[in-house]
Design a protein around this motif. Sequence first.
Motif, PDB file in Angstrom:
ATOM      1  N   HIS A 166      -2.219   2.791  -5.167  1.00 58.47           N
ATOM      2  CA  HIS A 166      -3.293   2.670  -4.187  1.00 58.47           C
ATOM      3  C   HIS A 166      -3.924   1.288  -4.345  1.00 58.47           C
ATOM      4  O   HIS A 166      -4.264   0.875  -5.465  1.00 58.47           O
ATOM      5  CB  HIS A 166      -4.345   3.750  -4.404  1.00 58.47           C
ATOM      6  CG  HIS A 166      -3.781   5.138  -4.418  1.00 58.47           C
ATOM      7  ND1 HIS A 166      -4.396   6.203  -5.060  1.00 58.47           N
ATOM      8  CD2 HIS A 166      -2.642   5.640  -3.876  1.00 58.47           C
ATOM      9  CE1 HIS A 166      -3.668   7.290  -4.908  1.00 58.47           C
ATOM     10  NE2 HIS A 166      -2.600   6.975  -4.198  1.00 58.47           N
ATOM     11  N   ARG A 219      -3.176   8.156   4.173  1.00 55.92           N
ATOM     12  CA  ARG A 219      -2.569   6.823   4.035  1.00 55.92           C
ATOM     13  C   ARG A 219      -1.523   6.623   5.124  1.00 55.92           C
ATOM     14  O   ARG A 219      -0.829   7.563   5.510  1.00 55.92           O
ATOM     15  CB  ARG A 219      -1.910   6.662   2.670  1.00 55.92           C
ATOM     16  CG  ARG A 219      -2.934   6.677   1.558  1.00 55.92           C
ATOM     17  CD  ARG A 219      -2.287   6.233   0.257  1.00 55.92           C
ATOM     18  NE  ARG A 219      -3.300   6.131  -0.765  1.00 55.92           N
ATOM     19  CZ  ARG A 219      -4.096   5.096  -0.924  1.00 55.92           C
ATOM     20  NH1 ARG A 219      -3.954   4.052  -0.147  1.00 55.92           N
ATOM     21  NH2 ARG A 219      -5.012   5.069  -1.856  1.00 55.92           N
ATOM     22  N   ASP A 260       7.920   5.725  -9.633  1.00 60.15           N
ATOM     23  CA  ASP A 260       7.732   7.081  -9.118  1.00 60.15           C
ATOM     24  C   ASP A 260       6.272   7.495  -8.954  1.00 60.15           C
ATOM     25  O   ASP A 260       5.969   8.683  -8.851  1.00 60.15           O
ATOM     26  CB  ASP A 260       8.459   8.109 -10.006  1.00 60.15           C
ATOM     27  CG  ASP A 260       9.964   7.875 -10.051  1.00 60.15           C
ATOM     28  OD1 ASP A 260      10.522   7.492  -9.003  1.00 60.15           O
ATOM     29  OD2 ASP A 260      10.565   8.042 -11.117  1.00 60.15           O
ATOM     30  N   LYS A 261       5.363   6.530  -8.923  1.00 56.04           N
ATOM     31  CA  LYS A 261       3.962   6.839  -8.635  1.00 56.04           C
ATOM     32  C   LYS A 261       3.510   5.982  -7.456  1.00 56.04           C
ATOM     33  O   LYS A 261       3.750   4.773  -7.429  1.00 56.04           O
ATOM     34  CB  LYS A 261       3.070   6.569  -9.855  1.00 56.04           C
ATOM     35  CG  LYS A 261       3.334   7.509 -11.021  1.00 56.04           C
ATOM     36  CD  LYS A 261       2.217   7.428 -12.063  1.00 56.04           C
ATOM     37  CE  LYS A 261       0.942   8.060 -11.568  1.00 56.04           C
ATOM     38  NZ  LYS A 261      -0.111   8.109 -12.613  1.00 56.04           N
ATOM     39  N   GLU A 262       2.847   6.599  -6.480  1.00 58.34           N
ATOM     40  CA  GLU A 262       2.392   5.871  -5.299  1.00 58.34           C
ATOM     41  C   GLU A 262       1.122   5.094  -5.640  1.00 58.34           C
ATOM     42  O   GLU A 262       0.075   5.686  -5.926  1.00 58.34           O
ATOM     43  CB  GLU A 262       2.114   6.857  -4.169  1.00 58.34           C
ATOM     44  CG  GLU A 262       1.684   6.191  -2.864  1.00 58.34           C
ATOM     45  CD  GLU A 262       1.427   7.202  -1.780  1.00 58.34           C
ATOM     46  OE1 GLU A 262       0.274   7.231  -1.268  1.00 58.34           O
ATOM     47  OE2 GLU A 262       2.339   7.974  -1.437  1.00 58.34           O
ATOM     48  N   GLU A 320       1.961   5.617   6.347  1.00 56.53           N
ATOM     49  CA  GLU A 320       3.269   5.600   5.716  1.00 56.53           C
ATOM     50  C   GLU A 320       4.166   4.582   6.396  1.00 56.53           C
ATOM     51  O   GLU A 320       4.048   4.303   7.573  1.00 56.53           O
ATOM     52  CB  GLU A 320       3.915   6.983   5.786  1.00 56.53           C
ATOM     53  CG  GLU A 320       3.130   8.032   5.019  1.00 56.53           C
ATOM     54  CD  GLU A 320       3.821   9.383   5.039  1.00 56.53           C
ATOM     55  OE1 GLU A 320       4.860   9.493   5.719  1.00 56.53           O
ATOM     56  OE2 GLU A 320       3.319  10.308   4.396  1.00 56.53           O
ATOM     57  N   GLN A 342       0.841  -1.191   0.000  1.00 53.51           N
ATOM     58  CA  GLN A 342       0.000   0.000   0.000  1.00 53.51           C
ATOM     59  C   GLN A 342       0.882   1.249   0.000  1.00 53.51           C
ATOM     60  O   GLN A 342       1.727   1.441   0.867  1.00 53.51           O
ATOM     61  CB  GLN A 342      -0.906  -0.002   1.230  1.00 53.51           C
ATOM     62  CG  GLN A 342      -1.915   1.133   1.272  1.00 53.51           C
ATOM     63  CD  GLN A 342      -2.998   0.965   0.236  1.00 53.51           C
ATOM     64  OE1 GLN A 342      -2.838   1.424  -0.906  1.00 53.51           O
ATOM     65  NE2 GLN A 342      -4.096   0.317   0.609  1.00 53.51           N
ATOM     66  N   GLY A 343       0.721   2.102  -0.994  1.00 51.04           N
ATOM     67  CA  GLY A 343       1.516   3.324  -1.072  1.00 51.04           C
ATOM     68  C   GLY A 343       2.902   3.131  -1.649  1.00 51.04           C
ATOM     69  O   GLY A 343       3.701   4.070  -1.671  1.00 51.04           O
ATOM     70  N   PHE A 344       3.203   1.938  -2.148  1.00 51.21           N
ATOM     71  CA  PHE A 344       4.526   1.657  -2.712  1.00 51.21           C
ATOM     72  C   PHE A 344       4.784   2.532  -3.938  1.00 51.21           C
ATOM     73  O   PHE A 344       3.895   2.752  -4.765  1.00 51.21           O
ATOM     74  CB  PHE A 344       4.614   0.175  -3.095  1.00 51.21           C
ATOM     75  CG  PHE A 344       5.901  -0.211  -3.794  1.00 51.21           C
ATOM     76  CD1 PHE A 344       7.093  -0.281  -3.092  1.00 51.21           C
ATOM     77  CD2 PHE A 344       5.907  -0.496  -5.145  1.00 51.21           C
ATOM     78  CE1 PHE A 344       8.271  -0.632  -3.728  1.00 51.21           C
ATOM     79  CE2 PHE A 344       7.086  -0.859  -5.794  1.00 51.21           C
ATOM     80  CZ  PHE A 344       8.264  -0.928  -5.081  1.00 51.21           C
ATOM     81  N   SER A 345       6.002   3.049  -4.068  1.00 50.30           N
ATOM     82  CA  SER A 345       6.366   3.891  -5.203  1.00 50.30           C
ATOM     83  C   SER A 345       6.728   3.002  -6.387  1.00 50.30           C
ATOM     84  O   SER A 345       7.788   2.397  -6.419  1.00 50.30           O
ATOM     85  CB  SER A 345       7.548   4.798  -4.842  1.00 50.30           C
ATOM     86  OG  SER A 345       7.903   5.616  -5.942  1.00 50.30           O
TER      87      SER A 345
END
Length: 245
Positions: free
Chosen positions: A79, A139, A75-77, A141, A69-72
Amino acid sequence: MNPPRETVYVNNLPDKLKKDELKTDLYLLFSQYGPIVDIVAMKTPRTRGQAFIVYRETHQAAAALKALQGFSFFDKEIHLDFAKVKSDSVAKLDGTWRKRNVREAYKERLRKDKEFEKSQQAKKGKLGAGPGAVAKRDRDEGVQDARLLQPAEKKMKTDAGEPNSILFLMNFPQALLAHADALKVIFSPFPGFKEIRVPPPKPGSAVADAFIEYENEKQATHALNGLKGFAITKEYTVNLKYANK
């Protein structure tokens, strides 16, 4: 959050990747948490930036959702959520699948596409005033795998060498180097990831080696244990040990 099921819904994916490249990168990332039955990723205006990752078991999907969850991702997080309905792949496995009426399915798809177009037009009209018009999602982190809470392994020389913060990946298919960030997709989900260094392969060789560095020995050990038996391709299973110092 939808109720848990075998399928993970992913959105906010980069839409510049080709469909085949996207599915390969998603497989490399999500297959760490269990066998993948199917990956559905389409490129229509309504579905771009989205994908469905289908596992055999709900607990595998839950582990992937928690860890990523929230992984880059490029370069995009990203969902994540559980899918709203059971996937066809799972239904075929458990015997509940029923053939759909092709004409009705096509009409339903057209209806959803029209609804999407209307919603996009409405957003342009209402939200064009600037930032602040759209509420941001909260979210958590730094989500980490629960395994990090286990006591650290006692430092001693093992079959994988003497524990330290750098891992050595041996004899992986050199063809992976042509696929952007393929190795990073595998190793970066583990906390403490710093960098990957790939020495020049031997001339004419079909395999290569790499060094993967983490912030500390404990995090490197966590990655090494987490990737034991992980198959990058059908022919190659990760061969990892601690780097010699």
